[in-house]
Design a protein around this motif. Structure first.
Motif, PDB file in Angstrom:
ATOM      1  N   TRP A   1       0.826  -1.197   0.000  1.00 54.63           N
ATOM      2  CA  TRP A   1       0.000   0.000   0.000  1.00 54.63           C
ATOM      3  C   TRP A   1       0.872   1.263   0.000  1.00 54.63           C
ATOM      4  N   ALA A   2       1.865   1.305   0.893  1.00 52.92           N
ATOM      5  CA  ALA A   2       2.684   2.506   1.054  1.00 52.92           C
ATOM      6  C   ALA A   2       3.560   2.792  -0.156  1.00 52.92           C
ATOM      7  N   SER A   3       4.135   1.763  -0.748  1.00 50.52           N
ATOM      8  CA  SER A   3       5.070   1.954  -1.858  1.00 50.52           C
ATOM      9  C   SER A   3       4.381   1.995  -3.214  1.00 50.52           C
ATOM     10  N   GLY A   4       3.178   1.425  -3.300  1.00 49.88           N
ATOM     11  CA  GLY A   4       2.469   1.374  -4.571  1.00 49.88           C
ATOM     12  C   GLY A   4       2.953   0.274  -5.496  1.00 49.88           C
ATOM     13  N   THR A   5       3.800  -0.615  -5.003  1.00 47.18           N
ATOM     14  CA  THR A   5       4.329  -1.695  -5.833  1.00 47.18           C
ATOM     15  C   THR A   5       4.493  -2.970  -5.012  1.00 47.18           C
ATOM     16  N   TRP A   6       4.376  -4.109  -5.672  1.00 49.32           N
ATOM     17  CA  TRP A   6       4.540  -5.393  -4.988  1.00 49.32           C
ATOM     18  C   TRP A   6       6.014  -5.756  -4.825  1.00 49.32           C
ATOM     19  N   THR A   7       6.920  -5.072  -5.527  1.00 50.64           N
ATOM     20  CA  THR A   7       8.331  -5.451  -5.467  1.00 50.64           C
ATOM     21  C   THR A   7       8.986  -5.095  -4.140  1.00 50.64           C
ATOM     22  N   VAL A   8       8.480  -4.071  -3.452  1.00 53.82           N
ATOM     23  CA  VAL A   8       9.034  -3.720  -2.135  1.00 53.82           C
ATOM     24  C   VAL A   8       8.763  -4.837  -1.128  1.00 53.82           C
ATOM     25  N   PRO A   9       7.510  -5.318  -0.970  1.00 50.87           N
ATOM     26  CA  PRO A   9       7.326  -6.456  -0.062  1.00 50.87           C
ATOM     27  C   PRO A   9       8.042  -7.719  -0.552  1.00 50.87           C
ATOM     28  N   ALA A  10       8.205  -7.878  -1.852  1.00 53.89           N
ATOM     29  CA  ALA A  10       8.945  -9.043  -2.358  1.00 53.89           C
ATOM     30  C   ALA A  10      10.396  -9.002  -1.885  1.00 53.89           C
ATOM     31  N   ALA A  11      11.008  -7.817  -1.927  1.00 56.96           N
ATOM     32  CA  ALA A  11      12.389  -7.684  -1.451  1.00 56.96           C
ATOM     33  C   ALA A  11      12.480  -7.931   0.056  1.00 56.96           C
ATOM     34  N   THR A  12      11.519  -7.411   0.812  1.00 56.17           N
ATOM     35  CA  THR A  12      11.514  -7.628   2.259  1.00 56.17           C
ATOM     36  C   THR A  12      11.312  -9.103   2.590  1.00 56.17           C
ATOM     37  N   HIS A  13      10.397  -9.765   1.898  1.00 56.64           N
ATOM     38  CA  HIS A  13      10.129 -11.189   2.105  1.00 56.64           C
ATOM     39  C   HIS A  13      11.377 -12.004   1.765  1.00 56.64           C
ATOM     40  N   ALA A  14      12.045 -11.677   0.653  1.00 53.61           N
ATOM     41  CA  ALA A  14      13.272 -12.385   0.268  1.00 53.61           C
ATOM     42  C   ALA A  14      14.345 -12.189   1.341  1.00 53.61           C
ATOM     43  N   PHE A  15      14.466 -10.969   1.863  1.00 48.88           N
ATOM     44  CA  PHE A  15      15.420 -10.675   2.932  1.00 48.88           C
ATOM     45  C   PHE A  15      15.113 -11.512   4.178  1.00 48.88           C
ATOM     46  N   ALA A  16      13.824 -11.566   4.547  1.00 49.92           N
ATOM     47  CA  ALA A  16      13.428 -12.339   5.736  1.00 49.92           C
ATOM     48  C   ALA A  16      13.723 -13.829   5.545  1.00 49.92           C
ATOM     49  N   ASN A  17      13.384 -14.361   4.371  1.00 49.13           N
ATOM     50  CA  ASN A  17      13.678 -15.781   4.113  1.00 49.13           C
ATOM     51  C   ASN A  17      15.176 -16.052   4.129  1.00 49.13           C
ATOM     52  N   ALA A  18      15.960 -15.145   3.559  1.00 48.52           N
ATOM     53  CA  ALA A  18      17.413 -15.326   3.558  1.00 48.52           C
ATOM     54  C   ALA A  18      17.956 -15.313   4.989  1.00 48.52           C
ATOM     55  N   MET A  19      17.412 -14.441   5.835  1.00 47.45           N
ATOM     56  CA  MET A  19      17.846 -14.413   7.233  1.00 47.45           C
ATOM     57  C   MET A  19      17.570 -15.741   7.930  1.00 47.45           C
ATOM     58  N   VAL A  20      16.424 -16.344   7.645  1.00 49.08           N
ATOM     59  CA  VAL A  20      16.077 -17.630   8.259  1.00 49.08           C
ATOM     60  C   VAL A  20      17.051 -18.708   7.801  1.00 49.08           C
ATOM     61  N   VAL A  21      17.343 -18.751   6.515  1.00 50.40           N
ATOM     62  CA  VAL A  21      18.242 -19.775   5.974  1.00 50.40           C
ATOM     63  C   VAL A  21      19.666 -19.589   6.490  1.00 50.40           C
ATOM     64  N   LEU A  22      20.117 -18.359   6.567  1.00 47.55           N
ATOM     65  CA  LEU A  22      21.516 -18.084   6.936  1.00 47.55           C
ATOM     66  C   LEU A  22      21.751 -17.980   8.431  1.00 47.55           C
ATOM     67  N   ARG A  23      20.695 -18.018   9.225  1.00 48.58           N
ATOM     68  CA  ARG A  23      20.805 -17.899  10.686  1.00 48.58           C
ATOM     69  C   ARG A  23      21.505 -19.057  11.305  1.00 48.58           C
TER      70      ARG A  23
END
Length: 190
Positions: A168-190
């Motif tokens: 909603w805030a950014s007007g694009t789905w790519t911002v949450p996609a980047a955040t989701h990818a970051f969160a998943n990467a943190m889980v894998v690399l933790r």
């Protein structure tokens, strides 16, 4: 007050295509935990599924939205929320690790966001931003129940709310996609 930037109106066939893509995408994601195959076959199957969901979600035309804040700021706030949540969270969900874990988790994040924050959010947005944010978050959370159980539902819905707000805030789905990818990467690399 934000003005909505209208794109071309969707025809009946495009609405049907969006509905079919959403239903098939959700079904594939829900059925992931039940795939009984060799690890290399599972990896290939999941990668193909995520690519198909992501590409099919991108192929459906939607009306355009406008940003309410700079996408970079929405991205930084999302990353900050992920780091803060990770620092206070308890034990994480155990994941089988392999060389494919990191790229597969990033691919899954992008495909899920194309499905939930681009397609589902876009379809729900005609009922208002709140319905689009909450509805896509609930759908996101429910899709993860078969894989992670009901105990993870509040976390997944919370993540979905963050991703929906970013959409909603950014007007694009790519911002949450980047955040989701970051969160998943943190889980894998933790």
């Amino acid at each position: 007050m934000s003005a909505r930037v209208e794109g071309p109106r969707l025809g009946t066939g495009e609405h049907g295509a969006a509905t079919i893509v959403a239903l098939v995408g959700v079904a594939v994601l829900v059925l992931r935990p039940f795939v009984d195959a060799a690890p290399s076959t599972r990896t290939a199957l999941f990668a193909a599924s995520y690519l198909t969901i992501g590409l099919a979600s991108l192929a459906v035309p939607l009306e355009r939205d406008r940003a309410r804040m700079a996408p970079g700021l929405a991205l930084l706030l999302g990353f900050g929320a992920v780091v803060a949540a990770a620092s206070v969270s308890g034990s994480q969900v155990p994941l089988p690790w392999s060389a494919a874990a990191l790229p597969l988790s990033v691919l899954a994040a992008v495909a899920e966001e194309a499905l939930f924050r681009r397609l589902a959010y876009g379809r729900l947005e005609r009922f208002g931003a709140t319905v689009a944010i909450v509805g896509s978050a609930l759908l996101f959370g429910l899709v993860h129940v078969p894989a992670y159980g009901l105990a993870a539902l509040p976390v997944d819905v919370g993540a979905g709310l963050l991703f929906g707000w970013q959409r909603w805030a950014s007007g694009t789905w790519t911002v949450p996609a980047a955040t989701h990818a970051f969160a998943n990467a943190m889980v894998v690399l933790r």
